[in-house]
Scaffold this active site. Structure first.
Site, PDB file in Angstrom:
ATOM      1  N   LEU A   1       0.853  -1.202   0.000  1.00  0.00           N
ATOM      2  CA  LEU A   1       0.000   0.000   0.000  1.00  0.00           C
ATOM      3  C   LEU A   1       0.885   1.246   0.000  1.00  0.00           C
ATOM      4  CD1 LEU A   1      -3.138   0.623   0.178  1.00  0.00           C
ATOM      5  CD2 LEU A   1      -2.685   1.193   2.570  1.00  0.00           C
ATOM      6  N   GLY A   2       1.587   1.450  -1.108  1.00  0.00           N
ATOM      7  CA  GLY A   2       2.449   2.627  -1.254  1.00  0.00           C
ATOM      8  C   GLY A   2       1.708   3.695  -2.038  1.00  0.00           C
ATOM      9  N   ARG A   3       2.491   4.492  -2.809  1.00  0.00           N
ATOM     10  CA  ARG A   3       1.865   5.589  -3.573  1.00  0.00           C
ATOM     11  C   ARG A   3       0.804   5.052  -4.520  1.00  0.00           C
ATOM     12  NH1 ARG A   3       7.919   7.401  -4.027  1.00  0.00           N
ATOM     13  NH2 ARG A   3       7.934   5.304  -4.893  1.00  0.00           N
ATOM     14  N   ILE A   4       1.143   4.009  -5.295  1.00  0.00           N
ATOM     15  CA  ILE A   4       0.177   3.489  -6.276  1.00  0.00           C
ATOM     16  C   ILE A   4      -0.881   2.642  -5.569  1.00  0.00           C
ATOM     17  CG2 ILE A   4      -0.097   2.090  -8.353  1.00  0.00           C
ATOM     18  CD1 ILE A   4       2.824   2.830  -9.072  1.00  0.00           C
TER      19      ILE A   4
ATOM     20  N   ARG B   1       5.187  -4.464   5.118  1.00  0.00           N
ATOM     21  CA  ARG B   1       6.016  -4.796   6.287  1.00  0.00           C
ATOM     22  C   ARG B   1       5.652  -3.949   7.497  1.00  0.00           C
ATOM     23  NH1 ARG B   1      11.266  -3.774   2.946  1.00  0.00           N
ATOM     24  NH2 ARG B   1       9.856  -2.073   2.436  1.00  0.00           N
ATOM     25  N   THR B   2       4.995  -2.794   7.223  1.00  0.00           N
ATOM     26  CA  THR B   2       4.607  -1.936   8.357  1.00  0.00           C
ATOM     27  C   THR B   2       3.147  -1.510   8.264  1.00  0.00           C
ATOM     28  OG1 THR B   2       5.608  -0.170   7.055  1.00  0.00           O
ATOM     29  CG2 THR B   2       6.849  -0.909   8.967  1.00  0.00           C
TER      30      THR B   2
ATOM     31  N   ARG C   1       5.948  -6.374 -10.487  1.00  0.00           N
ATOM     32  CA  ARG C   1       7.030  -6.911 -11.309  1.00  0.00           C
ATOM     33  C   ARG C   1       6.805  -8.413 -11.398  1.00  0.00           C
ATOM     34  NH1 ARG C   1       7.801  -2.613 -12.882  1.00  0.00           N
ATOM     35  NH2 ARG C   1       9.622  -1.278 -12.740  1.00  0.00           N
TER      36      ARG C   1
ATOM     37  N   GLU D   1      10.107 -10.783 -19.313  1.00  0.00           N
ATOM     38  CA  GLU D   1       9.478  -9.922 -20.326  1.00  0.00           C
ATOM     39  C   GLU D   1      10.425  -9.595 -21.471  1.00  0.00           C
ATOM     40  OE1 GLU D   1       6.989  -7.391 -16.978  1.00  0.00           O
ATOM     41  OE2 GLU D   1       8.033  -6.290 -18.547  1.00  0.00           O
TER      42      GLU D   1
ATOM     43  N   HIS E   1       2.715  -5.145 -20.161  1.00  0.00           N
ATOM     44  CA  HIS E   1       3.346  -4.126 -19.306  1.00  0.00           C
ATOM     45  C   HIS E   1       2.965  -2.709 -19.759  1.00  0.00           C
ATOM     46  CE1 HIS E   1       7.049  -3.342 -16.537  1.00  0.00           C
ATOM     47  NE2 HIS E   1       6.164  -2.372 -16.407  1.00  0.00           N
TER      48      HIS E   1
HETATM   49  P1  NAP Z   1       6.086   2.711  -3.102  1.00  0.00           P
HETATM   50  O1  NAP Z   1       5.346   3.969  -2.849  1.00  0.00           O
HETATM   51  O2  NAP Z   1       7.492   2.603  -2.662  1.00  0.00           O
HETATM   52  O3  NAP Z   1       5.248   1.523  -2.444  1.00  0.00           O
HETATM   53  C1  NAP Z   1       5.722   0.230  -2.336  1.00  0.00           C
HETATM   54  C2  NAP Z   1       4.923  -0.512  -1.255  1.00  0.00           C
HETATM   55  O4  NAP Z   1       5.369  -1.866  -1.236  1.00  0.00           O
HETATM   56  C3  NAP Z   1       5.096   0.069   0.125  1.00  0.00           C
HETATM   57  O5  NAP Z   1       3.835   0.276   0.690  1.00  0.00           O
HETATM   58  C4  NAP Z   1       5.860  -1.018   0.901  1.00  0.00           C
HETATM   59  O6  NAP Z   1       5.361  -1.069   2.235  1.00  0.00           O
HETATM   60  C5  NAP Z   1       5.499  -2.289   0.124  1.00  0.00           C
HETATM   61  N1  NAP Z   1       6.540  -3.309   0.209  1.00  0.00           N
HETATM   62  C6  NAP Z   1       7.852  -3.187  -0.058  1.00  0.00           C
HETATM   63  N2  NAP Z   1       8.498  -4.344   0.180  1.00  0.00           N
HETATM   64  C7  NAP Z   1       7.563  -5.218   0.614  1.00  0.00           C
HETATM   65  C8  NAP Z   1       7.604  -6.570   1.033  1.00  0.00           C
HETATM   66  N3  NAP Z   1       8.737  -7.263   1.053  1.00  0.00           N
HETATM   67  N4  NAP Z   1       6.442  -7.145   1.409  1.00  0.00           N
HETATM   68  C9  NAP Z   1       5.285  -6.460   1.393  1.00  0.00           C
HETATM   69  N5  NAP Z   1       5.177  -5.171   1.011  1.00  0.00           N
HETATM   70  C10 NAP Z   1       6.316  -4.556   0.634  1.00  0.00           C
HETATM   71  O7  NAP Z   1       6.096   2.363  -4.627  1.00  0.00           O
HETATM   72  P2  NAP Z   1       5.023   2.767  -5.765  1.00  0.00           P
HETATM   73  O8  NAP Z   1       5.371   4.073  -6.336  1.00  0.00           O
HETATM   74  O9  NAP Z   1       3.642   2.538  -5.245  1.00  0.00           O
HETATM   75  O10 NAP Z   1       5.383   1.639  -6.889  1.00  0.00           O
HETATM   76  C11 NAP Z   1       5.328   0.282  -6.561  1.00  0.00           C
HETATM   77  C12 NAP Z   1       5.892  -0.593  -7.643  1.00  0.00           C
HETATM   78  O11 NAP Z   1       4.943  -0.773  -8.681  1.00  0.00           O
HETATM   79  C13 NAP Z   1       7.139  -0.097  -8.391  1.00  0.00           C
HETATM   80  O12 NAP Z   1       8.315  -0.292  -7.650  1.00  0.00           O
HETATM   81  C14 NAP Z   1       7.087  -0.919  -9.659  1.00  0.00           C
HETATM   82  O13 NAP Z   1       7.792  -2.128  -9.478  1.00  0.00           O
HETATM   83  C15 NAP Z   1       5.607  -1.224  -9.841  1.00  0.00           C
HETATM   84  N6  NAP Z   1       5.053  -0.491 -11.003  1.00  0.00           N
HETATM   85  C16 NAP Z   1       4.642  -1.195 -12.087  1.00  0.00           C
HETATM   86  C17 NAP Z   1       4.115  -0.509 -13.163  1.00  0.00           C
HETATM   87  C18 NAP Z   1       3.647  -1.221 -14.384  1.00  0.00           C
HETATM   88  O14 NAP Z   1       3.758  -0.670 -15.465  1.00  0.00           O
HETATM   89  N7  NAP Z   1       3.089  -2.422 -14.278  1.00  0.00           N
HETATM   90  C19 NAP Z   1       4.027   0.882 -13.149  1.00  0.00           C
HETATM   91  C20 NAP Z   1       4.454   1.542 -12.032  1.00  0.00           C
HETATM   92  C21 NAP Z   1       4.966   0.848 -10.951  1.00  0.00           C
HETATM   93  P3  NAP Z   1       6.294  -1.494   3.458  1.00  0.00           P
HETATM   94  O15 NAP Z   1       7.545  -0.681   3.349  1.00  0.00           O
HETATM   95  O16 NAP Z   1       5.469  -1.186   4.664  1.00  0.00           O
HETATM   96  O17 NAP Z   1       6.535  -2.962   3.316  1.00  0.00           O
HETATM   97  C1  8YV Z   2       6.899   1.463 -17.145  1.00  0.00           C
HETATM   98  C2  8YV Z   2       7.041   0.727 -14.665  1.00  0.00           C
HETATM   99  O1  8YV Z   2       6.279   0.514 -17.925  1.00  0.00           O
HETATM  100  O2  8YV Z   2       7.336   2.771 -13.560  1.00  0.00           O
HETATM  101  C3  8YV Z   2       7.543   1.558 -13.545  1.00  0.00           C
HETATM  102  O3  8YV Z   2       8.148   0.986 -12.622  1.00  0.00           O
HETATM  103  O4  8YV Z   2       7.152  -0.458 -14.656  1.00  0.00           O
HETATM  104  C4  8YV Z   2       6.295   1.358 -15.782  1.00  0.00           C
HETATM  105  O5  8YV Z   2       5.804   2.593 -15.484  1.00  0.00           O
HETATM  106  C5  8YV Z   2       8.360   1.341 -17.282  1.00  0.00           C
HETATM  107  O6  8YV Z   2       8.999   2.181 -16.393  1.00  0.00           O
HETATM  108  C6  8YV Z   2       8.798   1.657 -18.687  1.00  0.00           C
HETATM  109  O7  8YV Z   2      10.156   1.674 -18.761  1.00  0.00           O
END
Ligand code: NAP
Ligand code: 8YV
Length: 321
Positions: A153-156, A176-177, A233, A262, A280
């Site tokens: 439950l982070g930013r997204i 984790r928290t 991921r 991928e 993706h």
């Molecule tokens: P963020 O704000 O850092 O949030 C990450 C969350 O994951 C935090 O709430 C953290 O909470 C939790 N977390 C980290 N390690 C963990 C663990 N071992 N077990 C359980 N929870 C854990 O990041 P965000 O900006 O929301 O982005 C999250 C991720 O989404 C990115 O890092 C990226 O990999 C993925 N993403 C994918 C796409 C796509 O195109 N599909 C696009 C954007 C992002 P705690 O610290 O309390 O554990």
């Molecule tokens: C994009 C992502 O697809 O922001 C991330 O972590 O996985 C996606 O937003 C990727 O960054 C494109 O390179």
């Protein structure tokens, strides 16, 4: 005064290339026929790198020929493509592109969840194949009465939760928290949340810390009515365990935007009718990718104007000297 020299590891969007070409001397690594001799000649002059989660990993071996590197600006909020331990060791700042994609990724996640439950792509294929002329499309599963667990439950994750509130479903989270500023139910263990929920949405970072967090035990706990949505991921889910769980009916279905290797996707998943597979695309609108690209450029520009990085990652914090 000569402009700082920047290395781009792989082709990036025009918005990034144009901004960097204007402000810096930009070198394009992918255009170099003899990469080793290019790096040995130009490498010592490189002070910044622009790279991307999709292509052009920034591994330890790419830091070696860049002894005067100050900053790596990475496209994407996830930065498992950059060896941040190596960067921290060398005093190199790493930046990513947080926040500007929260809403886009959350919108897509809700779309993927509904598409998976209500079989929207399958229904589209059914109509196009002329099958509606013979019989109605079979009734689907539903989001009604479900309890949704967000893994991360982070930013997204929070943007996803806010949208789910509008869908009148129970919302829980695991991380984790515990977070004191949210009212959603917290589960300190992932297994505990999987047992209590019938949808899991995975939106954690990738990398070693979350590798195979979603394993056979978690899928078993999610149960035969359970749906897994992965927009984090590919590495966060044990893909073989997921394939087995989908084949055996251990869970009902899955909606995936990310994969272990991928853009290669296992044929077993491609052959399954009860999964929805996206390439993706969660942040993949022109609007949002431009905003991410602009932030890649802005981080480099701010750094070389002496203003510090805009969005440094936690492993390489910036302290003004
Ligand atoms: P963020 O704000 O850092 O949030 C990450 C969350 O994951 C935090 O709430 C953290 O909470 C939790 N977390 C980290 N390690 C963990 C663990 N071992 N077990 C359980 N929870 C854990 O990041 P965000 O900006 O929301 O982005 C999250 C991720 O989404 C990115 O890092 C990226 O990999 C993925 N993403 C994918 C796409 C796509 O195109 N599909 C696009 C954007 C992002 P705690 O610290 O309390 O554990
Ligand atoms: C994009 C992502 O697809 O922001 C991330 O972590 O996985 C996606 O937003 C990727 O960054 C494109 O390179």
């Amino acid at each position: 005064m000569s402009k700082p020299e920047i290395l781009m590891t792989a082709p990036m969007m025009p918005v990034v290339i144009e901004a960097l070409d204007k402000a810096f001397t930009l070198h394009r690594l992918w255009e170099q026929a003899d990469r080793a001799s290019f790096l040995s000649e130009v490498g010592p002059r490189i002070r910044g790198v622009a790279t991307s989660t999709l292509f052009g990993r920034m591994d330890a071996n790419l830091f070696e020929p860049l002894p005067n590197l100050e900053i790596v600006s990475s496209f994407g909020v996830g930065y498992d493509n950059v060896d941040v331990t190596e960067a921290a060791k060398r005093g190199v700042i790493v930046t990513n592109t947080p926040d500007v994609l929260n809403d886009e990724v959350a919108d897509l996640t809700l779309g993927l969840l509904l598409a998976t439950l209500r079989k929207i792509p399958q229904a589209d294929r059914y109509l196009r194949d002329g099958k509606w002329l013979k019989a109605s499309f079979p009734l689907s599963a539903t989001l009604r009465t479900r309890k949704v667990g967000i893994v991360g439950l982070g930013r997204i994750g929070k943007a996803i939760a806010r949208r789910l509130e509008g869908f009148d479903v129970s919302i829980a989270y695991h991380g984790r928290t515990r977070q004191e500023d949210v009212s959603y139910t917290y589960y300190p263990t992932l297994i505990g949340m999987a047992e209590a929920c019938d949808v899991l949405i995975v939106i954690t970072p990738g990398g070693a810390g979350t590798r195979h967090l979603i394993n056979a035990d978690v899928l078993k706990a999610l149960g035969p009515n359970g749906v897994l949505i992965n927009v984090a991921r590919g590495s966060v889910v044990d893909e073989q365990a997921l394939i087995e769980a989908l084949k055996s009916g251990t869970i009902l279905s899955a909606g995936l935007d990310v994969y272990d290797d991928e853009p290669r996707v296992p044929q077993e998943l491609i052959d399954m009718e009860h999964v929805v597979l996206l390439p993706h695309i969660a942040s993949g609108s022109v609007h949002t990718r431009n905003a991410m690209g602009q932030l890649v450029a802005d981080n480099l520009i701010a750094w070389f104007e002496g203003k510090g990085p805009l969005t440094p990652v936690t492993e390489t914090p910036y302290t003004k000297t």
